[in-house]
Design a protein around this motif. Structure first.
Motif, PDB file in Angstrom:
ATOM      1  N   ILE A   9       1.010  -1.277   0.059  1.00  0.00           N
ATOM      2  CA  ILE A   9       0.044  -0.054  -0.005  1.00  0.00           C
ATOM      3  C   ILE A   9       1.009   1.177  -0.003  1.00  0.00           C
ATOM      4  O   ILE A   9       1.901   1.267   0.661  1.00  0.00           O
ATOM      5  N   VAL A  10       0.428   2.183  -0.859  1.00  0.00           N
ATOM      6  CA  VAL A  10       1.277   3.270  -1.055  1.00  0.00           C
ATOM      7  C   VAL A  10       0.465   4.587  -1.131  1.00  0.00           C
ATOM      8  O   VAL A  10      -0.826   4.566  -1.539  1.00  0.00           O
TER       9      VAL A  10
ATOM     10  N   LEU B 213       5.998   6.211   2.018  1.00  0.00           N
ATOM     11  CA  LEU B 213       6.452   5.003   2.547  1.00  0.00           C
ATOM     12  C   LEU B 213       5.608   4.022   1.813  1.00  0.00           C
ATOM     13  O   LEU B 213       4.461   4.086   1.621  1.00  0.00           O
ATOM     14  N   LEU B 214       6.253   2.810   1.937  1.00  0.00           N
ATOM     15  CA  LEU B 214       5.273   1.552   1.568  1.00  0.00           C
ATOM     16  C   LEU B 214       5.123   0.786   2.773  1.00  0.00           C
ATOM     17  O   LEU B 214       5.958   0.483   3.280  1.00  0.00           O
ATOM     18  N   GLY B 215       3.944   0.440   2.769  1.00  0.00           N
ATOM     19  CA  GLY B 215       3.297  -0.539   3.953  1.00  0.00           C
ATOM     20  C   GLY B 215       2.725  -1.895   3.328  1.00  0.00           C
ATOM     21  O   GLY B 215       2.877  -2.030   1.882  1.00  0.00           O
ATOM     22  N   PHE B 216       2.163  -2.640   4.128  1.00  0.00           N
ATOM     23  CA  PHE B 216       1.540  -4.024   3.680  1.00  0.00           C
ATOM     24  C   PHE B 216       0.178  -4.253   4.016  1.00  0.00           C
ATOM     25  O   PHE B 216      -0.150  -3.728   5.342  1.00  0.00           O
TER      26      PHE B 216
ATOM     27  N   GLU C 203      -9.183   8.003  -1.869  1.00  0.00           N
ATOM     28  CA  GLU C 203      -7.744   8.005  -3.122  1.00  0.00           C
ATOM     29  C   GLU C 203      -6.519   8.142  -2.412  1.00  0.00           C
ATOM     30  O   GLU C 203      -5.473   8.244  -3.360  1.00  0.00           O
ATOM     31  N   ALA C 204      -6.384   8.517  -1.400  1.00  0.00           N
ATOM     32  CA  ALA C 204      -5.191   9.029  -0.819  1.00  0.00           C
ATOM     33  C   ALA C 204      -3.943   7.722  -0.562  1.00  0.00           C
ATOM     34  O   ALA C 204      -2.805   8.204  -0.518  1.00  0.00           O
ATOM     35  N   ILE C 205      -4.716   6.446  -0.535  1.00  0.00           N
ATOM     36  CA  ILE C 205      -3.719   5.236  -0.505  1.00  0.00           C
ATOM     37  C   ILE C 205      -4.225   4.166  -1.517  1.00  0.00           C
ATOM     38  O   ILE C 205      -5.482   4.202  -1.952  1.00  0.00           O
ATOM     39  N   HIS C 206      -3.261   3.444  -1.915  1.00  0.00           N
ATOM     40  CA  HIS C 206      -3.388   2.870  -3.289  1.00  0.00           C
ATOM     41  C   HIS C 206      -2.883   1.262  -2.873  1.00  0.00           C
ATOM     42  O   HIS C 206      -1.931   1.241  -2.431  1.00  0.00           O
ATOM     43  N   TYR C 207      -3.662   0.243  -3.221  1.00  0.00           N
ATOM     44  CA  TYR C 207      -3.328  -1.141  -2.936  1.00  0.00           C
ATOM     45  C   TYR C 207      -2.644  -1.575  -4.352  1.00  0.00           C
ATOM     46  O   TYR C 207      -3.326  -1.570  -5.509  1.00  0.00           O
TER      47      TYR C 207
END
Length: 288
Positions: free
Chosen positions: A165-166, A236-239, A251-255
């Motif tokens: 997720i970014v 940052l990149l998360g999971f 739309e603030a975060i994309h999978y």
């Protein structure tokens, strides 16, 4: 001290206003002040800094607040258990992913056991261990927590694969997928080892031994909402287990699905080893 009156203190801690809390609980402001004073005398410590406006809780006041919530919750649960013919099932969950799983499964459970009332609450990851050991909940569902403390039992209910997720503006934001080789070129954020236990070390093991990379973990946090904040603000990149977890953020975060990932998750139900709840037994058994 009457247990029911702990609600006065909880309300005052959250509101910080004597007038509003007194009005909410249909008591006089003088009675509320007297109640707080009696607590401070009983425990030989100030719970609020009364010189500040609005009042500010002391360190001991915050400790008392957290414990008061546990006691009041347990008391309310005791009342329900004693009055009900069939004990209710108290379930905690930590994220939308856990809730989504429950929403799919609970109707089937209710069809099988229509007499069992279900009480559902969201629980902060950092509060899981205390909530289980204090028997506030029969069980707690989480895809982030390993329930590896002594005295806990963990049941795996579902499995899946993590995706990335970014935030908007990240190089991967417009991508439909990402390869393992690309994944490790980006700075990452993780839930802390204190929160996810062995899952943190398992992530490192799979990254190093299976993927052949050292992850660039630049920040760790204690809850999902904080993780989302830094994903958005620091690129940052998360999971995450699925795209559904990004729904509240629009739309603030994309999978982004990860191709051939070794990073998998489990949705687990954790509960106390010494639980005697018959409704919990039915809940767990229904998954097998």
């Amino acid at each position: 001290m009457h247990i029911e009156k702990l609600k006065y203190y909880i309300d005052l801690y959250e509101c910080r206003n004597f007038t509003q809390v007194a009005k909410k609980n249909y008591i006089s402001q003088a009675s509320l002040s007297q109640f707080v004073s009696s607590l401070e005398q009983e425990f030989h410590t100030p719970l609020f800094d009364h010189k500040k406006t609005p009042i500010i809780p002391t360190t001991k006041g915050t400790i008392f607040y957290n414990q008061a919530k546990l006691i009041l919750k347990q008391y309310e649960r005791l009342q329900e258990v004693m009055q009900a013919d069939t004990p209710a099932l108290y379930i905690g969950y930590t994220s939308y992913e856990d809730l989504k799983f429950l929403l799919h499964y609970i109707p089937l459970f209710k069809e099988r056991y229509p007499e069992i009332k279900i009480d559902l609450d969201k629980v902060l990851i950092k509060d899981i261990n205390e909530a289980i050991h204090s028997h506030m909940y029969d069980c707690i569902l989480s895809f982030t927590h390993s329930f590896d403390e002594a005295g806990m039992v963990s049941e795996v209910l579902a499995k899946g694969q993590y995706g990335a997720i970014v935030g908007k503006g990240h190089p991967l934001y417009e991508r439909e997928s990402v390869t393992i080789d690309e994944l490790y070129t980006y700075r990452m954020i993780m839930l802390s080892r204190n929160q996810i236990g062995d899952s943190y070390d398992e992530f490192l093991r799979r990254s190093r031994n299976l993927d052949g990379y050292e992850p660039m973990i630049v920040r760790t946090v204690d809850d999902l909402d904080t993780e989302m904040f830094y994903i958005i603000t620091e690129n940052l990149l998360g999971f995450a287990p699925s795209a559904d977890i990004t729904i509240p953020f629009h739309e603030a975060i994309h999978y982004v699905p990860i191709i051939d990932t070794h990073h998998t998750y489990q949705i687990c139900a954790g509960y106390s080893k010494d639980s005697t709840s018959t409704t919990l037994s039915k809940f767990i058994e229904s998954f097998h």
